[in-house]
Design an enzyme around this catalytic site. Sequence first.
Site, PDB file in Angstrom:
ATOM      1  N   ASP A 295       4.522   0.672  12.076  1.00 41.22           N
ATOM      2  CA  ASP A 295       3.342   0.018  11.502  1.00 41.22           C
ATOM      3  C   ASP A 295       3.204  -1.449  11.924  1.00 41.22           C
ATOM      4  OD1 ASP A 295       2.562   2.333  10.312  1.00 41.22           O
ATOM      5  OD2 ASP A 295       3.098   1.775   8.272  1.00 41.22           O
TER       6      ASP A 295
ATOM      7  N   ARG B 252       0.434  14.438  13.319  1.00 38.63           N
ATOM      8  CA  ARG B 252       0.898  14.189  11.947  1.00 38.63           C
ATOM      9  C   ARG B 252       0.788  15.394  11.023  1.00 38.63           C
ATOM     10  NH1 ARG B 252      -1.263   8.557   9.881  1.00 38.63           N
ATOM     11  NH2 ARG B 252       0.756   8.364   8.917  1.00 38.63           N
ATOM     12  N   PRO B 253       1.557  16.439  11.275  1.00 38.68           N
ATOM     13  CA  PRO B 253       1.525  17.611  10.406  1.00 38.68           C
ATOM     14  C   PRO B 253       2.250  17.333   9.076  1.00 38.68           C
ATOM     15  CG  PRO B 253       3.237  17.857  12.069  1.00 38.68           C
ATOM     16  CD  PRO B 253       2.571  16.539  12.334  1.00 38.68           C
ATOM     17  N   ILE B 254       2.132  18.270   8.130  1.00 38.26           N
ATOM     18  CA  ILE B 254       2.941  18.153   6.904  1.00 38.26           C
ATOM     19  C   ILE B 254       3.870  19.363   6.770  1.00 38.26           C
ATOM     20  CG2 ILE B 254       1.389  16.621   5.606  1.00 38.26           C
ATOM     21  CD1 ILE B 254       0.595  19.156   3.973  1.00 38.26           C
ATOM     22  N   ASP B 255       4.190  19.961   7.929  1.00 40.34           N
ATOM     23  CA  ASP B 255       5.059  21.147   7.910  1.00 40.34           C
ATOM     24  C   ASP B 255       6.408  20.883   7.235  1.00 40.34           C
ATOM     25  OD1 ASP B 255       5.380  19.457  10.194  1.00 40.34           O
ATOM     26  OD2 ASP B 255       6.754  20.930  11.052  1.00 40.34           O
TER      27      ASP B 255
ATOM     28  N   LYS C  92       0.832  -1.207   0.000  1.00 38.02           N
ATOM     29  CA  LYS C  92       0.000   0.000   0.000  1.00 38.02           C
ATOM     30  C   LYS C  92       0.869   1.261   0.000  1.00 38.02           C
ATOM     31  CE  LYS C  92      -1.732   1.642   4.037  1.00 38.02           C
ATOM     32  NZ  LYS C  92      -1.473   3.081   4.242  1.00 38.02           N
ATOM     33  N   ASN C  93       1.859   1.297   0.893  1.00 37.41           N
ATOM     34  CA  ASN C  93       2.624   2.530   1.060  1.00 37.41           C
ATOM     35  C   ASN C  93       3.632   2.780  -0.058  1.00 37.41           C
ATOM     36  OD1 ASN C  93       1.179   3.072   3.304  1.00 37.41           O
ATOM     37  ND2 ASN C  93       2.824   2.710   4.780  1.00 37.41           N
TER      38      ASN C  93
ATOM     39  N   CYS D  87      -5.347  13.062  13.211  1.00 41.06           N
ATOM     40  CA  CYS D  87      -5.710  11.699  12.884  1.00 41.06           C
ATOM     41  C   CYS D  87      -5.516  10.844  14.108  1.00 41.06           C
ATOM     42  CB  CYS D  87      -4.888  11.243  11.685  1.00 41.06           C
ATOM     43  SG  CYS D  87      -4.337   9.575  11.704  1.00 41.06           S
TER      44      CYS D  87
ATOM     45  N   ARG E 124      -4.694  10.684   4.673  1.00 36.74           N
ATOM     46  CA  ARG E 124      -3.646  11.688   4.795  1.00 36.74           C
ATOM     47  C   ARG E 124      -2.664  11.659   3.631  1.00 36.74           C
ATOM     48  NH1 ARG E 124      -0.134  14.194   8.213  1.00 36.74           N
ATOM     49  NH2 ARG E 124       1.562  13.009   7.327  1.00 36.74           N
TER      50      ARG E 124
ATOM     51  N   ARG F 158      -9.148  -0.319   4.610  1.00 35.17           N
ATOM     52  CA  ARG F 158      -8.382   0.785   4.012  1.00 35.17           C
ATOM     53  C   ARG F 158      -6.982   0.331   3.626  1.00 35.17           C
ATOM     54  NH1 ARG F 158      -6.912   4.693   7.985  1.00 35.17           N
ATOM     55  NH2 ARG F 158      -5.265   4.832   6.439  1.00 35.17           N
TER      56      ARG F 158
HETATM   57  C1  UD1 Z   1       4.276   6.953   6.512  1.00 36.28           C
HETATM   58  C2  UD1 Z   1       3.407   5.762   6.292  1.00 36.28           C
HETATM   59  C3  UD1 Z   1       2.823   5.258   7.613  1.00 36.28           C
HETATM   60  C4  UD1 Z   1       3.943   5.016   8.621  1.00 36.28           C
HETATM   61  C5  UD1 Z   1       4.852   6.226   8.726  1.00 36.28           C
HETATM   62  C6  UD1 Z   1       6.076   5.993   9.582  1.00 36.28           C
HETATM   63  C7  UD1 Z   1       2.543   6.119   4.065  1.00 36.28           C
HETATM   64  C8  UD1 Z   1       1.378   6.440   3.206  1.00 36.28           C
HETATM   65  N1  UD1 Z   1       2.332   6.130   5.370  1.00 36.28           N
HETATM   66  O1  UD1 Z   1       3.465   7.995   7.051  1.00 36.28           O
HETATM   67  O2  UD1 Z   1       2.126   4.056   7.369  1.00 36.28           O
HETATM   68  O3  UD1 Z   1       3.389   4.764   9.896  1.00 36.28           O
HETATM   69  O4  UD1 Z   1       5.329   6.617   7.420  1.00 36.28           O
HETATM   70  O5  UD1 Z   1       6.816   4.927   9.070  1.00 36.28           O
HETATM   71  O6  UD1 Z   1       3.610   5.827   3.583  1.00 36.28           O
HETATM   72  N2  UD1 Z   1       6.332  14.658  10.810  1.00 36.28           N
HETATM   73  C9  UD1 Z   1       6.303  16.002  11.095  1.00 36.28           C
HETATM   74  N3  UD1 Z   1       6.085  16.866  10.076  1.00 36.28           N
HETATM   75  C10 UD1 Z   1       5.907  16.462   8.787  1.00 36.28           C
HETATM   76  C11 UD1 Z   1       5.934  15.097   8.504  1.00 36.28           C
HETATM   77  C12 UD1 Z   1       6.156  14.204   9.545  1.00 36.28           C
HETATM   78  O7  UD1 Z   1       6.459  16.404  12.250  1.00 36.28           O
HETATM   79  O8  UD1 Z   1       5.726  17.315   7.914  1.00 36.28           O
HETATM   80  C13 UD1 Z   1       6.576  13.670  11.901  1.00 36.28           C
HETATM   81  C14 UD1 Z   1       5.361  12.775  12.153  1.00 36.28           C
HETATM   82  O9  UD1 Z   1       4.429  13.373  13.021  1.00 36.28           O
HETATM   83  C15 UD1 Z   1       6.034  11.554  12.762  1.00 36.28           C
HETATM   84  C16 UD1 Z   1       7.366  11.472  12.006  1.00 36.28           C
HETATM   85  O10 UD1 Z   1       7.572  12.776  11.476  1.00 36.28           O
HETATM   86  O11 UD1 Z   1       6.296  11.762  14.118  1.00 36.28           O
HETATM   87  C17 UD1 Z   1       7.407  10.459  10.874  1.00 36.28           C
HETATM   88  O12 UD1 Z   1       6.246  10.588  10.089  1.00 36.28           O
HETATM   89  P1  UD1 Z   1       6.239  10.294   8.524  1.00 36.28           P
HETATM   90  O13 UD1 Z   1       7.397   9.432   8.175  1.00 36.28           O
HETATM   91  O14 UD1 Z   1       6.100  11.576   7.802  1.00 36.28           O
HETATM   92  O15 UD1 Z   1       4.901   9.480   8.362  1.00 36.28           O
HETATM   93  P2  UD1 Z   1       3.994   9.492   7.062  1.00 36.28           P
HETATM   94  O16 UD1 Z   1       4.847   9.732   5.881  1.00 36.28           O
HETATM   95  O17 UD1 Z   1       2.813  10.335   7.281  1.00 36.28           O
END
Ligand code: UD1
Length: 422
Positions: free
Chosen positions: A309, A124-127, A22-23, A119, A95, A401
């Site tokens: 995961d 889980r921000p995208i900053d 999936k990922n 969530c 997300r 999902r």
């Molecule tokens: C992806 C996976 C999810 C998995 C996660 C960690 C997909 C679709 N999803 O999620 O299944 O659990 O990796 O292996 O591939 N963070 C920030 N700011 C950001 C982005 C991330 O602070 O802009 C933090 C997150 O809150 C978290 C950490 O960084 O604490 C890692 O998150 P991230 O690797 O970004 O997870 P996803 O890519 O959302």
Amino acid sequence: MDKLIVEGGRPLRGQVRISGAKNAALPLMAAAILADGPVRLSNLPVLGDLLTMGRLLTFMGGRVELGGIAPNEAELDLTGLSRPEAPHELVKTMRASALVLGPLLARWGRAKVALPGGCAIGVRPIDLHLKALRAMGAEFDLSGGDIVARAPQDGLKGAEIRFETPTVTGTENLMMAAALAKGRTIVANAAREPEVVDTGQALLAMGAKIEGLGSDAISIEGVESLAGASYVVMPDRIEAGTFLAAVALTGGEITLVDFPHEALAPVTDKLKETGLTLTPKGPNLLAQSAGAIMAADVTTRPHPGFPTDMQAQFMAMMAAAKGTSVITETIFENRFMHVAELRRLGADIALEGRTAVVRGVASLSGAPLTASDLRASASLLLASLAARGESQIYRVYHLDRGYEGLDRKLSSLGAAIRRVKA
Ligand code: UD1
């Protein structure tokens, strides 16, 4: 809404094929936005999140044939995209919709993507995605809950970016944006997850210039255009790990066909410590339960550490293990939603901040359970396979999902699971 009725206590036996990841599939579908021709993906899992991504790309004006050509294949033609927008109703259920931001900015110079909300497993921000794209010249405004994004007139520019923390989808977003940017982008502290590598390899097949995949320093030299391509999605390491936890809990022996040996090594190493016997058979894996699970500690870490995961599924195993284990979650701040439900089955788990102390019990017993997120629902299903008596699991849409027919596949191995309308 469906629920699952599980009768515990049956050992698993037989052979099952691991689906596509999936990922990996999600970023690969988004990557099709970058291509000047159709992208054909095979070994694509048919599950809720991919259907959502398909709907999103169709909403944008793309042509998406999912499963039309062959059951696990898709053809995506996004060359005539007319509406570079990801609306709230699609983003709120998934997300990973944020993965379209980088490709849209790179290929179309603009995008409007609803801000992903909070969530179940944390904020889980995208900053970090936005900061990285800003360094490439993108500008963002927030309007009515949407991120309105623009690239400079002459396109995104290569930049040197260091992620504060390795982010999986952030690294993928940036890699896709950089593939069509002017000049070289260097990503430091990049995520090393196998799905990031798979995305990079698909981009290479489309004509991108990328070095350092699988390391924490990725270098991308932007090219003028990317072509359509055919790509086979890697097998799903988390699905594979979920089956291993299942057979550890139920007893028995199973063969997993198309097993992602290397990608799952951080998990298989740990599972061997718990007493599971794992024997590679070419691309497959034979997993044999010793009849009992030994307690072991885990701390979740970015790849090549133990994946977050798999934390919930591992906790289900530890709930029925001999001895006490300590499970520490370092990636997400609120990823213990399954604990309260596992306790309903009789598990003995104490929580302290990001750490769970799990004292294995001699037996779990069936109970009504409510799933809270994707991996939590898998953990409840696994624990109920090991429990005495009947369990009912509500809100299985979380499971649907992210897993391709997990209950169906487990049933084919001898589990007693019925799916009924709740
Ligand atoms: C992806 C996976 C999810 C998995 C996660 C960690 C997909 C679709 N999803 O999620 O299944 O659990 O990796 O292996 O591939 N963070 C920030 N700011 C950001 C982005 C991330 O602070 O802009 C933090 C997150 O809150 C978290 C950490 O960084 O604490 C890692 O998150 P991230 O690797 O970004 O997870 P996803 O890519 O959302």
